[in-house]
Design a protein around this motif. Sequence first.
Motif, PDB file in Angstrom:
ATOM      1  N   MET A 125       0.822  -1.208   0.000  1.00  0.00           N
ATOM      2  CA  MET A 125       0.000   0.000   0.000  1.00  0.00           C
ATOM      3  C   MET A 125       0.860   1.264   0.000  1.00  0.00           C
ATOM      4  SD  MET A 125      -3.154  -0.980   2.567  1.00  0.00           S
ATOM      5  CE  MET A 125      -4.484  -2.064   2.020  1.00  0.00           C
ATOM      6  N   MET A 126       2.060   1.174   0.552  1.00  0.00           N
ATOM      7  CA  MET A 126       2.975   2.302   0.523  1.00  0.00           C
ATOM      8  C   MET A 126       3.611   2.481  -0.858  1.00  0.00           C
ATOM      9  SD  MET A 126       4.799   1.617   4.236  1.00  0.00           S
ATOM     10  CE  MET A 126       6.090   2.871   4.096  1.00  0.00           C
ATOM     11  N   GLY A 127       3.447   1.488  -1.730  1.00  0.00           N
ATOM     12  CA  GLY A 127       4.009   1.570  -3.075  1.00  0.00           C
ATOM     13  C   GLY A 127       5.508   1.317  -3.123  1.00  0.00           C
ATOM     14  N   ILE A 128       6.044   0.603  -2.139  1.00  0.00           N
ATOM     15  CA  ILE A 128       7.482   0.339  -2.071  1.00  0.00           C
ATOM     16  C   ILE A 128       7.792  -0.994  -2.737  1.00  0.00           C
ATOM     17  CG2 ILE A 128       9.418  -0.117  -0.507  1.00  0.00           C
ATOM     18  CD1 ILE A 128       8.126   1.781   1.488  1.00  0.00           C
ATOM     19  N   GLN A 129       8.762  -0.983  -3.638  1.00  0.00           N
ATOM     20  CA  GLN A 129       9.200  -2.191  -4.314  1.00  0.00           C
ATOM     21  C   GLN A 129      10.272  -2.894  -3.483  1.00  0.00           C
ATOM     22  OE1 GLN A 129       7.650  -3.213  -7.217  1.00  0.00           O
ATOM     23  NE2 GLN A 129       6.342  -1.449  -6.700  1.00  0.00           N
ATOM     24  N   VAL A 130      10.526  -4.150  -3.822  1.00  0.00           N
ATOM     25  CA  VAL A 130      11.475  -4.969  -3.070  1.00  0.00           C
ATOM     26  C   VAL A 130      12.505  -5.569  -4.021  1.00  0.00           C
ATOM     27  CG1 VAL A 130      11.722  -7.037  -1.640  1.00  0.00           C
ATOM     28  CG2 VAL A 130       9.768  -5.532  -1.302  1.00  0.00           C
ATOM     29  N   ASN A 131      13.773  -5.521  -3.612  1.00  0.00           N
ATOM     30  CA  ASN A 131      14.832  -6.241  -4.320  1.00  0.00           C
ATOM     31  C   ASN A 131      14.974  -7.618  -3.694  1.00  0.00           C
ATOM     32  OD1 ASN A 131      15.431  -3.943  -5.912  1.00  0.00           O
ATOM     33  ND2 ASN A 131      16.761  -3.137  -4.304  1.00  0.00           N
ATOM     34  N   ARG A 132      14.890  -8.661  -4.517  1.00  0.00           N
ATOM     35  CA  ARG A 132      14.921 -10.031  -4.004  1.00  0.00           C
ATOM     36  C   ARG A 132      16.078 -10.828  -4.600  1.00  0.00           C
ATOM     37  NH1 ARG A 132       9.202  -9.352  -4.343  1.00  0.00           N
ATOM     38  NH2 ARG A 132       8.171  -9.723  -2.343  1.00  0.00           N
ATOM     39  N   LEU A 133      16.563 -11.774  -3.826  1.00  0.00           N
ATOM     40  CA  LEU A 133      17.589 -12.710  -4.270  1.00  0.00           C
ATOM     41  C   LEU A 133      17.163 -14.104  -3.860  1.00  0.00           C
ATOM     42  CD1 LEU A 133      20.381 -13.439  -5.402  1.00  0.00           C
ATOM     43  CD2 LEU A 133      21.337 -12.945  -3.142  1.00  0.00           C
ATOM     44  N   ASP A 134      16.942 -14.974  -4.857  1.00  0.00           N
ATOM     45  CA  ASP A 134      16.557 -16.357  -4.591  1.00  0.00           C
ATOM     46  C   ASP A 134      17.824 -17.200  -4.532  1.00  0.00           C
ATOM     47  OD1 ASP A 134      15.547 -18.905  -4.477  1.00  0.00           O
ATOM     48  OD2 ASP A 134      14.089 -18.631  -6.081  1.00  0.00           O
ATOM     49  N   TYR A 135      18.070 -17.870  -3.401  1.00  0.00           N
ATOM     50  CA  TYR A 135      19.270 -18.680  -3.258  1.00  0.00           C
ATOM     51  C   TYR A 135      19.127 -20.065  -3.887  1.00  0.00           C
ATOM     52  CZ  TYR A 135      20.821 -15.239   0.186  1.00  0.00           C
ATOM     53  OH  TYR A 135      21.210 -14.083   0.812  1.00  0.00           O
ATOM     54  N   HIS A 136      17.914 -20.424  -4.290  1.00  0.00           N
ATOM     55  CA  HIS A 136      17.641 -21.769  -4.813  1.00  0.00           C
ATOM     56  C   HIS A 136      18.077 -22.823  -3.789  1.00  0.00           C
ATOM     57  CE1 HIS A 136      16.668 -19.912  -8.634  1.00  0.00           C
ATOM     58  NE2 HIS A 136      17.833 -19.289  -8.598  1.00  0.00           N
ATOM     59  N   GLN A 137      17.824 -22.509  -2.539  1.00  0.00           N
ATOM     60  CA  GLN A 137      18.146 -23.398  -1.442  1.00  0.00           C
ATOM     61  C   GLN A 137      16.920 -23.535  -0.545  1.00  0.00           C
ATOM     62  OE1 GLN A 137      21.412 -21.095   0.217  1.00  0.00           O
ATOM     63  NE2 GLN A 137      22.908 -22.593  -0.482  1.00  0.00           N
ATOM     64  N   LYS A 138      16.938 -24.603   0.236  1.00  0.00           N
ATOM     65  CA  LYS A 138      15.895 -24.821   1.224  1.00  0.00           C
ATOM     66  C   LYS A 138      16.565 -25.255   2.516  1.00  0.00           C
ATOM     67  CE  LYS A 138      11.951 -26.534  -0.090  1.00  0.00           C
ATOM     68  NZ  LYS A 138      10.862 -27.439  -0.556  1.00  0.00           N
ATOM     69  N   ALA A 139      16.036 -24.794   3.644  1.00  0.00           N
ATOM     70  CA  ALA A 139      16.562 -25.186   4.950  1.00  0.00           C
ATOM     71  C   ALA A 139      15.682 -26.263   5.558  1.00  0.00           C
ATOM     72  CB  ALA A 139      16.650 -23.988   5.878  1.00  0.00           C
ATOM     73  N   ILE A 140      16.300 -27.344   5.978  1.00  0.00           N
ATOM     74  CA  ILE A 140      15.618 -28.354   6.772  1.00  0.00           C
ATOM     75  C   ILE A 140      15.899 -28.045   8.236  1.00  0.00           C
ATOM     76  CG2 ILE A 140      15.467 -30.801   7.381  1.00  0.00           C
ATOM     77  CD1 ILE A 140      16.343 -31.474   4.549  1.00  0.00           C
ATOM     78  N   CYS A 141      14.876 -27.914   9.024  1.00  0.00           N
ATOM     79  CA  CYS A 141      15.085 -27.653  10.447  1.00  0.00           C
ATOM     80  C   CYS A 141      14.379 -28.738  11.259  1.00  0.00           C
ATOM     81  CB  CYS A 141      14.587 -26.261  10.838  1.00  0.00           C
ATOM     82  SG  CYS A 141      12.937 -25.845  10.276  1.00  0.00           S
ATOM     83  N   CYS A 142      14.976 -29.057  12.387  1.00  0.00           N
ATOM     84  CA  CYS A 142      14.443 -30.090  13.265  1.00  0.00           C
ATOM     85  C   CYS A 142      15.133 -29.978  14.615  1.00  0.00           C
ATOM     86  CB  CYS A 142      14.662 -31.480  12.668  1.00  0.00           C
ATOM     87  SG  CYS A 142      16.397 -31.853  12.328  1.00  0.00           S
ATOM     88  N   ALA A 143      14.656 -30.722  15.576  1.00  0.00           N
ATOM     89  CA  ALA A 143      15.304 -30.845  16.875  1.00  0.00           C
ATOM     90  C   ALA A 143      15.840 -32.264  16.985  1.00  0.00           C
ATOM     91  CB  ALA A 143      14.324 -30.554  18.001  1.00  0.00           C
ATOM     92  N   ILE A 144      17.088 -32.401  17.435  1.00  0.00           N
ATOM     93  CA  ILE A 144      17.681 -33.729  17.573  1.00  0.00           C
ATOM     94  C   ILE A 144      18.279 -33.893  18.969  1.00  0.00           C
ATOM     95  CG2 ILE A 144      18.200 -33.949  15.118  1.00  0.00           C
ATOM     96  CD1 ILE A 144      21.164 -33.403  15.871  1.00  0.00           C
ATOM     97  N   LYS A 145      18.327 -35.140  19.425  1.00  0.00           N
ATOM     98  CA  LYS A 145      19.008 -35.482  20.669  1.00  0.00           C
ATOM     99  C   LYS A 145      20.243 -36.298  20.322  1.00  0.00           C
ATOM    100  CE  LYS A 145      18.376 -37.433  25.290  1.00  0.00           C
ATOM    101  NZ  LYS A 145      17.466 -38.150  26.223  1.00  0.00           N
TER     102      LYS A 145
END
Length: 412
Positions: free
Chosen positions: A185-205
Motif C-alpha cells: 500500500m505504501m508503493g514500495i518495491q522490493v529487491n529479491r535474491l533467490d538462493y535456490h536453497q531450502k533449509a531443513i530444520c528439526c530438533a535432535i538429541k
Amino acid sequence: MQQIHHYDIAIIGAGAVGMACAIALAQRQYRVLLLDQQSKPDRQGMIDRLSVRDARVYAMNLPSIELLTQIGVWQKVVRKADYTQMQVWAKDGKGELLFAEDNLLPKTLGSMIEPSVLDMALWERAVEPEVAQYLTLVYEAKLAAQGIDVGKEVSFLYHALGETHRVACRLLIGADGRQSQVRQMMGIQVNRLDYHQKAICCAIKTTCPHQHTARQIMLPTGTLAMLPMADLTQADKACWHSIVWTLPTVMADEYLALSEVQLMQQLAIAMNDELGEISQIESIASFALSAQMAQAYTVNQMVLIGDAAHGVHPLAGQGLNLGFFDVLALLDELDKVAKRGVPLHQQALNAYQRACMAHHGVMMHSFSMINFAFTAQFAQSGLLPWVRSEMMDWLSKQKPIVRFLNHKANAR
C-alpha cells in the motif's frame, strides 16, 4: 458518519517484532493499536505449545536481550539456552572461527529461545494492566482494500469480526512480514535474491551435550547449524540441539521424502559425528531461502520494520535480531522527538531509514557472499577451496578481528 478511532501509533502485524515494538511504545505512554490477522491466542493454547519443542530457535544477541529486558519481556521467558561460545568451520578445510569468553568478550554471547517461548512472554507482558491501558490488541483483523490515506494523520479501514473500523493515527508501522500488505500500500518495491536453497530444520538429541556452544559447519551444499536448546525435562541433560541445514532445493526435497531414520543417517554423515550419535529427531520442517530488501523503509508517516523491510540468509541467525535493531532505531528517533517536545516529523523517520538500511544492506550482502563462497559451483574447483581454507585458518588466529566480528554481531 462512521466513527473514527484515534491512536498515536498503529502497528500492523503482531509477530515478535511488532509485539515488542508495541509494548515499548505503550511503556512510553503512546496510545497504540496493534492489528493481526491471526486468531486471538489463549493461555492454555500457549501452554500446550510450550510442552513440545519447536523445530527452530531464535539466536538472540545481547542488544535484543537488552531490549526485551527493558520492556519487561525477558523476565517472563520460561526456558532458554545461553551460549558462551560459537564455533564455525569448513568441513573441507582447516582452521575454525571460535567466538568465546576472554577478557574482552562477554561471558554470555546470547541465548537460544524457541518461538513458542518468546510468543508466550510477549503476550503475557502485552496484557498486563501497565501496558494494556495504552495498547489495544485486535486479532482476526485485516486491512481494507481501500488503501491508506495520508494527510495530517494516516487513516485506514480494517475489518474484524464482521465489522469495519476507521482509524486515524500519527504513525503507521508495517510489521506484517515478507509479503507485507502495508509495504504494498505504501508503493514500495522490493529487491529479491533467490538462493535456490531450502533449509531443513528439526530438533535432535545426541549422545554429547551442547556445552553451551553454537556450532556451524560450512559445507559445499550449504551451512549446517547445530544450536543448543533448553532442556524440556530433567532427562534431557543439555543434549538437544536445533538443526538448520541448508541444502540445494532439489536435494532438500529428496531428504524430506526420507523416513525419520534415513534422515537421521544423512544428518549424521553431514555432522561427521560432531556431537556423537543421534538418538531422536522431532519437529521436522523446512522453508525456502531468499533474501530481500525494501527499496525504502518510510513514506509519509509510515515505516516498515522487521521482515516487512528486509529478510536475510539464516546462516548467521540474525533475522530476528535485525528486526529488533529496527525497533531500537525507531525508538531512538521517537525519543529524540519527544525530548524536544515537537511533533513527529518525516526527518526523524528518514534518520531511522538511513540507520537501518545502511546496517542491514551490509549484513544481507555479507551473508550472501559467505553463502556464495562455499556453495557456488566454481567455488568447489581449482585453487579456491585451498585459498578459502587458508584464509579461514589465518582469520581464526587474528584475535582482534574475531573480537570485531563479535562486536558487529552484537551491534546496536
